[in-house]
Structures are given as C-alpha cells and as structure tokens.
Write an enzyme that holds these catalytic residues in place. Structure first.
Site, short mmCIF file in Angstrom:
data_model
loop_
_atom_site.label_atom_id
_atom_site.label_comp_id
_atom_site.label_asym_id
_atom_site.label_seq_id
_atom_site.Cartn_x
_atom_site.Cartn_y
_atom_site.Cartn_z
N THR A 1 0.82 -1.22 0.00
CA THR A 1 0.00 0.00 0.00
C THR A 1 0.85 1.27 0.00
OG1 THR A 1 -1.43 1.29 1.47
CG2 THR A 1 -0.13 -0.38 2.53
N ASP A 2 0.28 2.35 -0.53
CA ASP A 2 0.97 3.66 -0.47
C ASP A 2 1.11 4.15 0.97
OD1 ASP A 2 -1.74 4.24 -0.02
OD2 ASP A 2 -1.87 5.79 -1.56
N GLU A 3 0.33 3.56 1.89
CA GLU A 3 0.34 4.07 3.27
C GLU A 3 1.69 3.81 3.96
OE1 GLU A 3 -3.29 3.60 5.49
OE2 GLU A 3 -4.43 3.32 3.63
N LYS B 1 2.21 -3.34 7.69
CA LYS B 1 2.39 -3.59 6.25
C LYS B 1 3.84 -3.25 5.85
CE LYS B 1 -0.17 -4.47 3.27
NZ LYS B 1 -0.51 -5.80 2.66
P1 NAD Z 1 -9.94 -7.11 2.21
O1 NAD Z 1 -9.99 -6.71 3.64
O2 NAD Z 1 -11.15 -6.93 1.35
O3 NAD Z 1 -9.52 -8.65 2.08
C1 NAD Z 1 -8.49 -9.23 2.81
C2 NAD Z 1 -8.59 -10.74 2.61
O4 NAD Z 1 -7.51 -11.37 3.33
C3 NAD Z 1 -9.89 -11.33 3.15
O5 NAD Z 1 -10.42 -12.24 2.22
C4 NAD Z 1 -9.46 -12.03 4.43
O6 NAD Z 1 -10.28 -13.14 4.77
C5 NAD Z 1 -8.06 -12.46 4.06
N1 NAD Z 1 -7.19 -12.68 5.23
C6 NAD Z 1 -6.98 -11.84 6.27
N2 NAD Z 1 -6.13 -12.37 7.15
C7 NAD Z 1 -5.77 -13.59 6.63
C8 NAD Z 1 -4.89 -14.61 7.08
N3 NAD Z 1 -4.22 -14.48 8.23
N4 NAD Z 1 -4.75 -15.71 6.31
C9 NAD Z 1 -5.45 -15.85 5.14
N5 NAD Z 1 -6.30 -14.91 4.69
C10 NAD Z 1 -6.46 -13.78 5.42
O7 NAD Z 1 -8.69 -6.34 1.61
P2 NAD Z 1 -8.40 -5.67 0.19
O8 NAD Z 1 -8.88 -4.28 0.21
O9 NAD Z 1 -8.81 -6.59 -0.87
O10 NAD Z 1 -6.80 -5.60 0.25
C11 NAD Z 1 -6.00 -6.65 -0.28
C12 NAD Z 1 -4.54 -6.25 -0.20
O11 NAD Z 1 -4.32 -5.04 -0.92
C13 NAD Z 1 -4.05 -6.01 1.23
O12 NAD Z 1 -2.75 -6.56 1.35
C14 NAD Z 1 -4.01 -4.49 1.34
O13 NAD Z 1 -3.03 -4.07 2.26
C15 NAD Z 1 -3.66 -4.10 -0.07
N6 NAD Z 1 -4.13 -2.77 -0.48
C16 NAD Z 1 -5.44 -2.42 -0.30
C17 NAD Z 1 -5.86 -1.16 -0.72
C18 NAD Z 1 -7.29 -0.71 -0.57
O14 NAD Z 1 -7.59 0.45 -0.81
N7 NAD Z 1 -8.23 -1.59 -0.23
C19 NAD Z 1 -4.93 -0.26 -1.30
C20 NAD Z 1 -3.61 -0.67 -1.47
C21 NAD Z 1 -3.22 -1.92 -1.06
P1 TYD Z 2 -10.58 4.48 4.30
O1 TYD Z 2 -11.54 4.02 3.26
O2 TYD Z 2 -10.66 3.90 5.66
O3 TYD Z 2 -9.13 4.26 3.65
P2 TYD Z 2 -7.65 4.77 4.20
O4 TYD Z 2 -7.78 5.22 5.57
O5 TYD Z 2 -6.87 3.51 4.09
O6 TYD Z 2 -7.24 5.83 3.24
O7 TYD Z 2 -10.69 6.03 4.43
C1 TYD Z 2 -10.49 6.89 3.32
C2 TYD Z 2 -10.58 8.32 3.82
O8 TYD Z 2 -11.93 8.58 4.24
C3 TYD Z 2 -9.71 8.61 5.01
O9 TYD Z 2 -9.19 9.92 4.89
C4 TYD Z 2 -10.66 8.50 6.18
C5 TYD Z 2 -11.96 8.99 5.61
N1 TYD Z 2 -13.20 8.41 6.20
C6 TYD Z 2 -14.21 9.25 6.69
O10 TYD Z 2 -14.13 10.49 6.61
N2 TYD Z 2 -15.32 8.67 7.23
C7 TYD Z 2 -15.47 7.33 7.35
O11 TYD Z 2 -16.51 6.86 7.90
C8 TYD Z 2 -14.43 6.47 6.82
C9 TYD Z 2 -14.55 4.98 6.92
C10 TYD Z 2 -13.31 7.07 6.27
#
Ligand code: NAD
Ligand code: TYD
Length: 335
Positions: free
Chosen positions: A123-125, A151
């Site tokens: 992630t960018d975070e 992460k």
């Molecule tokens: P999500 O929360 O929708 O899904 C996570 C999945 O991982 C779920 O299916 C969960 O059951 C599984 N999981 C969790 N712990 C586990 C374990 N110990 N063993 C096996 N499976 C496990 O997440 P997502 O949004 O699809 O994110 C997927 C990946 O992408 C993550 O690594 C996240 O850090 C990265 N990512 C997400 C975002 C975003 O905006 N959602 C952005 C950048 C990177």
């Molecule tokens: P989020 O979807 O939790 O992603 P991340 O924190 O990983 O960027 O949140 C996106 C942005 O939205 C973040 O600045 C927090 C804000 N946010 C709210 O203002 N209200 C909410 O209820 C949630 C879940 C997030």
C-alpha cells in the site's frame, strides 16, 4: 501460470482472481482464512470454472500453506491476505501484527522451500502522508498507523528474503482502491450504502484529506503486469489517475445516489489521520501498464453496482458489520 492467491476472497484479491482466470487463462487457487472481510460470495461466479480452487486456511499456518501450494501445484505466490482497515488497526492491532508479520514470514519460508516467485501486495500508506508532490519507490517509509506500520514491516521482510536468500520477490504498492465487492467499512462503500439508505454520512474532521483513487480492476492488472514483467527484488507503485478530497467524494456520491447534503455529519477525526496520499506510477508505466478507469466514470459504475447488488451487501449489513458500526460511530447503523 498456476497461481496461489492468498487473501483471494477479499475485495482486490477476488478481482485479481477473476481477471487472471477469465482474461489470462491462469489456474488460480485461493487460500483465505475468511475473516469478516473475506467472503466466498466474492468468488461465487468463479466457483464452477475449470482451473479455479478454494481452500480455507490462514497464511500464518505452515501446514495450510504447504497443503495449498501442493494442491495448486503453484508456480508463483501472490499475497493479498491482510487486515486492511486503519480504524480497526487503531482499535485492535493484534490481528494486524499476526497476519502481516507472522503470515508473511510463513509464506516467504514456503516460497523459499519450494523455490517459487513471490509477489507481496502492499500500500501507499507505507510512505506516510505527503502534503505536496508524490511518492516514488525511493521515498522513505514513514507509516503512521498500526495498519501501515505492520504492512511496512512485511515489505521489509519480503525485501530481506531477496537480499539474503536470493528469493525472486516483487512488491506492488497501490493507492486507495474502490469498486464492486469492497467491504462497507471503507469510505466509498460506506457512504454509498448510507446514502442509499438515507442514513447519516460520517465525515472525519474537516473532510479535506486527499486520497489517490484507483479502480480495483486497474490495481489488479498492475499486479498481474508486475508479476509478468517486474524485475525481481524491485518495488512498483500503482497509483490511480485521480486525487480527490473526501468531502468532494461524498458530495459526488450524494448526487449519484440521489441523497441529500443534509445527511453529511462531520464527526471526530481519526487519531493520527494521514492528510494526503499520492503515488507516482512512472516505474510501472515504463513496464507498459496504465490505469484505464477515471474516477468519475468508475464511481458512477460503483454506485450503480451497490444499488443493484443488495444480495451481496444485505448479509453484511445485518451481520458483524452492525456491531462494528455501532462501536466505531457510537450509533446504530441506520441511525
Ligand atoms: P480485504 O480486507 O477486502 O480482504 C483481505 C482478505 O484477506 C480477506 O479475504 C481475508 O479473509 C483475508 N485474510 C486476512 N487475514 C488472513 C490470514 N491471516 N490468512 C489468510 N487470509 C487472510 O482487503 P483488500 O482491500 O482486498 O486488500 C487486499 C490487499 O491489498 C491487502 O494486502 C491491502 O493491504 C492491499 N491494499 C489495499 C488497498 C485498498 O484500498 N483496499 C490499497 C492498497 C493496497
Ligand atoms: P478508508 O476508506 O478507511 O481508507 P484509508 O484510511 O486507508 O485511506 O478512508 C479513506 C478516507 O476517508 C480517510 O481519509 C478516512 C476517511 N473516512 C471518513 O471520513 N469517514 C469514514 O466513515 C471512513 C470509513 C473514512
């Protein structure tokens, strides 16, 4: 390719599994613990496909991992498995440490033992917040939340397996994803469902925090592209084409969902809230990838998907999510 996709029942992992299976002809075995965020419904359309397999198991369980690698006859491991919500990491960090540190370690050991390429989804975070400009792969790692810190730890462990053991690893870091199948704890699906239900729309602080939005299909394609064309040991950022302040995102959703601005409620800010994320994707673009979905169009499609797919979110809104919502927002869902 025969792929073991860890965390493939989640939002982005299931998008990636669908893409690789249906568009690239790969064989895909998903290994997933099915936490609250992991849902077999996300893979329902793939269940009958030849070349698709699902195994329930945790990445921190070495037996489950080896069993899955064997069943998949895997040629590469792609790891999406993670705890992914910043607010939950602030309230309860334990699972974040376990999955990101121990889970990544177990997967890396299995990759080493079986001599398999390994791609870590990140992630960018990990770079922290940036007021101006954009992060590159060379930017220092300055994570701020227990989510991003764990992460980052996982990324560093992955890189150490390249430097120490010569394991062919890749890391792909995405910006904020959106699209169908995203669990409604995250900003966009939370606001869409609340808007459609006439509920309040809880904006943290002043709502001027900026996120760099990428459609999940674009991030999934970036991951596949890096897997095919990336140089082992390297990190690739994949950022979306558009940045927007949260309050502007909420206003767009209100318009698309036919809701009212009076539903907006400014609530207490998230502790340690990162102000802005922004990623340069020049390195992965040089490999031939580029995002296809602009935010305006992707958001409209996403709102329509949630409106039309109550079968997907109804069990979530009547299950664990209700308790989470009440704890996080201090009021019942629907209030
Ligand atoms: P999500 O929360 O929708 O899904 C996570 C999945 O991982 C779920 O299916 C969960 O059951 C599984 N999981 C969790 N712990 C586990 C374990 N110990 N063993 C096996 N499976 C496990 O997440 P997502 O949004 O699809 O994110 C997927 C990946 O992408 C993550 O690594 C996240 O850090 C990265 N990512 C997400 C975002 C975003 O905006 N959602 C952005 C950048 C990177
Ligand atoms: P989020 O979807 O939790 O992603 P991340 O924190 O990983 O960027 O949140 C996106 C942005 O939205 C973040 O600045 C927090 C804000 N946010 C709210 O203002 N209200 C909410 O209820 C949630 C879940 C997030």
């Amino acid at each position: 390719m025969r792929l073991l996709v860890c965390g493939g029942a989640g939002f982005i992992g299931s998008t990636f599994a669908r893409q690789r299976l249906l568009e690239h002809g790969d064989q895909v075995t998903v290994l997933d613990k099915l936490t609250y965020a992991g849902r077999e419904e996300n893979l329902a359309d793939l269940a009958g496909e030849a070349g698709f397999g699902f195994i329930r198991g945790a990445i921190e369980d070495p037996e489950a991992v080896v069993g899955a690698l064997t069943a998949a006859r895997a040629e590469a491991i792609v790891n999406f498995a993670a705890e992914t919500h910043v607010d939950r990491s602030i309230a309860e960090p334990d699972a974040f440490v376990k999955t990101h540190a121990l889970g990544t370690y177990v997967l890396l050991e299995a990759a080493r033992e079986h001599e398999l390429p390994y791609l870590q989804v990140s992630t960018d975070e990990v770079y922290g917040s940036i007021e101006e400009g954009t992060f590159t792969e060379e930017s220092p790692l300055r994570p701020s939340s227990p989510y991003s810190a764990t992460k980052t730890g996982a990324d560093l462990l992955v890189q150490s397996y390249f430097h120490t053991y010569g394991l062919p690893v890749l890391i792909c870091r995405g910006s904020n994803n959106y699209g169908p199948y995203q669990y409604p704890e995250k900003l966009i699906p939370l606001m869409v469902l609340n808007a459609l239900h006439g509920d309040r729309l809880p904006v943290y602080g002043d709502g001027m925090q900026v996120r760099n939005w990428i459609h999940a299909t674009d991030f999934a394609r970036a991951i596949g592209h890096v897997l095919e064309h990336g140089v082992p040991g390297e990190v690739y950022n994949a950022g979306g084409p558009d940045e927007e302040a949260n309050i502007a995102v909420v206003r767009r959703i209100i318009e698309l969902a036919g809701a009212s601005e009076s539903q907006i409620e400014h609530v207490t800010d998230r502790p340690g809230h990162d102000r802005r994320y922004s990623l340069s994707s020049a390195k992965v673009r040089a490999l031939g990838w580029e995002p296809r979905v602009r935010f305006e169009e992707g958001l409209a499609e996403t709102v329509a998907w949630y409106r039309d797919n109550a079968w997907w979110w109804e069990p979530i809104r009547s299950g664990e999510y209700r308790d989470y919502y009440a704890r996080q927002y201090g009021r019942a869902l629907g209030g």
